[in-house]
Motif scaffolding. Structure first.
Motif, PDB file in Angstrom:
ATOM      1  N   LYS A  20       0.588  -1.343   0.055  1.00 23.38           N
ATOM      2  CA  LYS A  20       0.090   0.026   0.067  1.00 23.38           C
ATOM      3  C   LYS A  20       1.013   1.213   0.035  1.00 23.38           C
ATOM      4  O   LYS A  20       0.519   2.266   0.675  1.00 23.38           O
ATOM      5  CB  LYS A  20      -0.959   0.164   1.326  1.00 23.38           C
ATOM      6  N   ARG A  21       1.780   1.169  -0.894  1.00 20.47           N
ATOM      7  CA  ARG A  21       2.879   2.347  -0.939  1.00 20.47           C
ATOM      8  C   ARG A  21       3.051   2.679  -2.408  1.00 20.47           C
ATOM      9  O   ARG A  21       2.772   2.153  -3.204  1.00 20.47           O
ATOM     10  CB  ARG A  21       4.113   2.102  -0.404  1.00 20.47           C
ATOM     11  N   PRO A  22       3.285   4.033  -2.732  1.00 16.66           N
ATOM     12  CA  PRO A  22       3.504   4.379  -4.106  1.00 16.66           C
ATOM     13  C   PRO A  22       4.665   3.746  -4.936  1.00 16.66           C
ATOM     14  O   PRO A  22       5.643   3.488  -3.911  1.00 16.66           O
ATOM     15  CB  PRO A  22       3.685   5.760  -4.106  1.00 16.66           C
ATOM     16  N   PHE A  23       4.889   3.658  -5.970  1.00 16.84           N
ATOM     17  CA  PHE A  23       5.928   3.184  -6.788  1.00 16.84           C
ATOM     18  C   PHE A  23       6.922   4.178  -7.407  1.00 16.84           C
ATOM     19  O   PHE A  23       7.835   3.862  -7.724  1.00 16.84           O
ATOM     20  CB  PHE A  23       5.473   1.913  -7.600  1.00 16.84           C
ATOM     21  N   VAL A  24       6.176   5.064  -7.750  1.00 23.63           N
ATOM     22  CA  VAL A  24       6.828   5.941  -8.448  1.00 23.63           C
ATOM     23  C   VAL A  24       7.107   7.494  -7.676  1.00 23.63           C
ATOM     24  O   VAL A  24       6.212   7.945  -6.933  1.00 23.63           O
ATOM     25  CB  VAL A  24       6.195   6.744  -9.647  1.00 23.63           C
ATOM     26  N   LEU A  25       8.439   8.097  -7.646  1.00 24.01           N
ATOM     27  CA  LEU A  25       8.719   9.160  -7.249  1.00 24.01           C
ATOM     28  C   LEU A  25       8.852  10.415  -8.143  1.00 24.01           C
ATOM     29  O   LEU A  25       9.637  10.253  -9.139  1.00 24.01           O
ATOM     30  CB  LEU A  25      10.019   9.155  -6.228  1.00 24.01           C
ATOM     31  N   SER A  26       7.997  11.271  -8.054  1.00 22.93           N
ATOM     32  CA  SER A  26       7.978  12.444  -8.937  1.00 22.93           C
ATOM     33  C   SER A  26       8.527  13.484  -8.365  1.00 22.93           C
ATOM     34  O   SER A  26       8.011  14.239  -7.451  1.00 22.93           O
ATOM     35  CB  SER A  26       6.584  12.738  -9.525  1.00 22.93           C
ATOM     36  N   SER A 254      -2.497   8.723  -5.907  1.00 28.16           N
ATOM     37  CA  SER A 254      -1.992   9.055  -4.805  1.00 28.16           C
ATOM     38  C   SER A 254      -1.162   7.599  -4.373  1.00 28.16           C
ATOM     39  O   SER A 254      -0.349   7.779  -3.403  1.00 28.16           O
ATOM     40  CB  SER A 254      -2.696   9.714  -3.947  1.00 28.16           C
ATOM     41  N   GLY A 255      -1.739   6.605  -4.718  1.00 24.88           N
ATOM     42  CA  GLY A 255      -1.311   5.291  -4.158  1.00 24.88           C
ATOM     43  C   GLY A 255      -0.168   4.756  -5.097  1.00 24.88           C
ATOM     44  O   GLY A 255       0.167   3.550  -4.984  1.00 24.88           O
TER      45      GLY A 255
END
Length: 330
Positions: A20-26, A254-255
């Protein structure tokens, strides 16, 4: 994606669905811009550029958090002299790297981008380009052509992406731009201009999409050319939403993607600028856990957007079959 990678896909699913965490850092890797486009707010948000060691620590922490993709953007990444070192650091951590540029410095610096896996260049028209971006199109095209040749020499696997924001100024250029993308051997994406509230009504009356019928015809033509095999990365599902102005999807952006500004402020997305915390100071894990409830509230109360990265990824996370088949980017 342009090239489906089952290993990367499995890592993304584990991070997004299980942890339950994002995979992409923008990431806003710098804090200045060499263009002042009318429809953009980011060049106004100046500040102190983060030091290289701060960015390295940010990337190290992001990797521990489970981030698998690093996207450098806002305001103009190529203004950072040490950008190649930053991209190399992310690449060395095992991240897929991407970058969004306005292309103004592409001719001078493209040889330095060998650690950028996915290169995206903003190209908002041809005849209308100078009026929109305040730079000659030929200057951009010169840099773009050089980038294509350099990346071939570097044996880069992924094609360059041209990203076009549809406005009231460039609708007559769109088909020509698609033909150019095919001729150059690159991909192209489209998304409608987002009318940020910080931009004046005077500017929106000039650049906003006001001729709705013409806009629908243009997007229908994009869909037709997509069906004919032209190198358009957007799914037909998304393009129909753009044409009809319907945000008919559950936002999961957001996820999938976490937006971090140049000073380390984490935000739900590029539309919702409310701070969730500072990842440079407190780390990704703490900021993510502490903001759980607030992130849910922000998404629930959001009126939505049609930024293609958010919409297409949300549709993919909902396992929309047409999007899974036809959306061709990362």
């Amino acid at each position: 994606m342009s090239r489906f990678d089952p290993i990367l896909a499995s890592k993304a699913l584990w991070q997004i669905r299980i942890k339950k965490r994002p995979f992409v850092l923008s990431h806003g890797v710098n804090a200045s811009c060499n263009m002042h486009c009318k429809f953009c707010e980011y060049w106004k948000e100046t500040g102190q550029e983060p030091q290289r060691d701060e960015v390295f620590r940010l990337l190290d922490d992001a990797k521990k958090f489970g981030i698998g993709v690093y996207n450098a953007w806002t305001t103009e990444p190529l203004l950072r002299k040490d950008l190649p070192l930053i991209m190399a650091h992310a690449k060395g951590l095992g991240m897929v790297t991407s970058m969004v540029t306005n292309g103004k410095l592409l001719y001078e610096r493209v040889e330095e981008l060998e650690d950028v896996d996915f290169l995206s260049v903003s190209v908002d028209g041809i005849k209308s380009y100078k009026e929109i971006r305040r730079m000659d199109f030929e200057t951009l095209l010169k840099g773009l052509k050089k980038a294509i040749e350099v990346r071939k020499h570097q044996k880069q696997k992924n094609p360059i992406l041209l990203n076009c924001v549809l406005t009231g100024k460039n609708l007559d250029d769109i088909e020509t731009l698609i033909l150019l993308a095919k001729k150059l051997g690159v991909k192209i994406s489209f998304e409608p201009v987002h009318e940020f509230p910080g931009i004046s009504e005077e500017i929106w009356s000039e650049i906003g999409i006001r001729d709705k019928e013409k806009f629908r015809r243009v997007v229908d033509r994009i869909i037709e050319l997509k069906k004919e095999g032209f190198p358009i990365i957007n799914s037909k599902t998304y393009l129909k939403m753009v044409r009809d102005g319907k945000m008919d999807y559950r936002c999961r952006a957001s996820g999938v993607i976490i937006n971090v500004t140049h000073d380390g402020t984490a935000e739900t997305c590029r539309v919702q600028h409310e701070s969730l915390g500072n990842v440079m100071k407190d780390g990704f894990e703490k900021v993510w856990e502490d903001s759980t409830q607030r992130r849910k509230e922000i998404v629930q109360n959001c009126e939505g957007c049609l930024f293609f990265g958010y919409t297409e990824n949300s549709l993919m996370q909902s396992f929309n079959p047409e999007v899974l088949m036809h959306y061709e980017w990362m």
